[in-house]
Enzyme design. Structure first.
Site, PDB file in Angstrom:
ATOM      1  CG  HIS A   1     -18.295 -20.574 -34.729  1.00  0.00           C
ATOM      2  ND1 HIS A   1     -18.839 -19.773 -35.786  1.00  0.00           N
ATOM      3  CD2 HIS A   1     -16.972 -20.337 -34.926  1.00  0.00           C
ATOM      4  CE1 HIS A   1     -17.911 -19.621 -36.766  1.00  0.00           C
ATOM      5  NE2 HIS A   1     -16.692 -19.985 -36.231  1.00  0.00           N
TER       6      HIS A   1
ATOM      7  CG  HIS B   1      -7.656 -23.338 -43.077  1.00  0.00           C
ATOM      8  ND1 HIS B   1      -6.943 -24.460 -42.246  1.00  0.00           N
ATOM      9  CD2 HIS B   1      -7.268 -23.632 -44.437  1.00  0.00           C
ATOM     10  CE1 HIS B   1      -6.219 -25.064 -42.961  1.00  0.00           C
ATOM     11  NE2 HIS B   1      -6.413 -24.869 -44.249  1.00  0.00           N
TER      12      HIS B   1
ATOM     13  CB  SER C   1     -12.818 -18.996 -35.846  1.00  0.00           C
ATOM     14  OG  SER C   1     -13.811 -20.102 -36.284  1.00  0.00           O
TER      15      SER C   1
ATOM     16  CD  GLU D   1      -8.140 -17.414 -45.480  1.00  0.00           C
ATOM     17  OE1 GLU D   1      -8.015 -17.388 -46.719  1.00  0.00           O
ATOM     18  OE2 GLU D   1      -8.653 -17.891 -44.452  1.00  0.00           O
TER      19      GLU D   1
ATOM     20  CG  ASP E   1      -0.225 -24.117 -45.932  1.00  0.00           C
ATOM     21  OD1 ASP E   1      -0.529 -24.650 -44.921  1.00  0.00           O
ATOM     22  OD2 ASP E   1      -0.339 -24.673 -47.004  1.00  0.00           O
ATOM     23  N   GLY E   2      -1.647 -22.227 -43.247  1.00  0.00           N
ATOM     24  CA  GLY E   2      -1.866 -22.523 -41.868  1.00  0.00           C
ATOM     25  C   GLY E   2      -1.362 -23.974 -41.519  1.00  0.00           C
TER      26      GLY E   2
ATOM     27  CG  ASP F   1     -12.127 -23.908 -39.726  1.00  0.00           C
ATOM     28  OD1 ASP F   1     -10.876 -23.308 -39.687  1.00  0.00           O
ATOM     29  OD2 ASP F   1     -13.149 -22.987 -39.753  1.00  0.00           O
TER      30      ASP F   1
END
Length: 284
Positions: free
Chosen positions: A19, A42, A100, A118, A143-144, A164
């Site tokens: 971050h 994610h 995030s 997510e 699904d990212g 991530d």
């Protein structure tokens, strides 16, 4: 894949590094008036209670953000990151930690966009509720990795991608590498921020070099890699030693901003084992 809950790890050393970089990148992007899109592959739940049973089970935040929360004389980039965490707590005691999505929401402007993905149903439900009234934000239980193709390039031709995954399964390593390649092939100017765990696994050791090779080929502005080591492996060679954040097409100011932060983080969070490294490609 769906067993992972970031609430157990919120505010730990890895979150601090990730971050810190994210805040610096978003600040840089906002220096131009033209809007940009942030894609978080994610996203998690968006924010986390540090007083809940998940966070308190291991209390990883105590060796992370808690050690910085009331610190004075921090380097500017680190002070800015801590200020975002304080704002998320209403400038009071440290009781919550922003994920995030929350950090992005605090820093984005009306002309910017936020796209959040997510798959965990509980985290998605929390995230969707948290972001329900936020303008220019879309939350999807998809699904990212697979969703990147629908998000790049953004219409403004300015964008940040945050990748991530939990890396609980080995395919996360290959999918992360493929996602970087796809993002840069679709949008060579994309700023791609990738968080990586530092583990004693072959895949964990190999991925940074593979990311560098991909960025050398496809990223117009090169790459930067910031690594923070805070622990030693246990007797069996297990455990997360630290993490790194790899950035393709990094802002030209990022190396200078992170340079004074990493030694401080290594000392403060390193439990006597702190190490750090900051690399960049020659054309970054």
């Amino acid at each position: 894949m769906l067993a992972y809950r970031h609430a157990f790890h919120a505010g730990n050393h890895a979150d601090v590094l990730k971050h810190l970089v994210l805040v610096a990148v978003l600040r840089h992007m906002a220096q131009k008036e033209k809007g940009f899109r942030v894609v978080d592959t994610h996203a998690g739940a968006g924010g986390y209670s540090l007083e809940g049973r998940y966070a308190r089970q291991k209390a990883e935040y105590a060796a992370g953000i808690e050690r910085l929360y009331d610190a004075a004389d921090l380097p500017p980039a680190l002070a800015d990151y801590v200020a975002q965490v304080r704002a998320f707590n209403g400038d009071g005691a440290l009781k919550q930690y922003p994920g995030s999505p929350a950090i992005a929401r605090m820093l984005l402007r009306p002309q910017d966009q936020l796209r959040l993905f997510e798959l965990h149903p509980t985290d998605h439900r929390i995230l969707a509720s948290f972001m329900a009234d936020a303008p220019n934000v879309q939350v999807a239980m998809k699904d990212g990795f697979e969703s990147l193709k629908s998000q790049l390039p953004p219409t403004t031709r300015r964008g940040v991608v945050l990748i991530d995954p939990p890396y609980e399964i080995k395919t996360d390593y290959t999918r992360t590498l493929a996602a970087l390649r796809e993002a840069l092939e679709r949008f060579a100017d994309a700023v791609v921020v990738i968080w990586l765990p530092q583990l004693q696994l072959l895949e964990s050791r190999q991925l940074p070099q593979r990311l560098k090779a991909t960025a050398d080929k496809h990223a117009k502005k090169g790459w930067l890699n910031a690594r923070l080591t805070v622990a030693q492996a246990d007797a069996r060679g297990f455990g997360m030693l630290g993490s790194s954040v790899f950035v393709a097409n990094p802002p030209h100011t990022l190396h200078e901003q992170l340079a004074p932060c990493l030694p401080l983080l290594a000392r403060t969070l390193g439990e006597g084992h702190g190490q750090h490294a900051l690399e960049k490609s020659t054309h970054a």
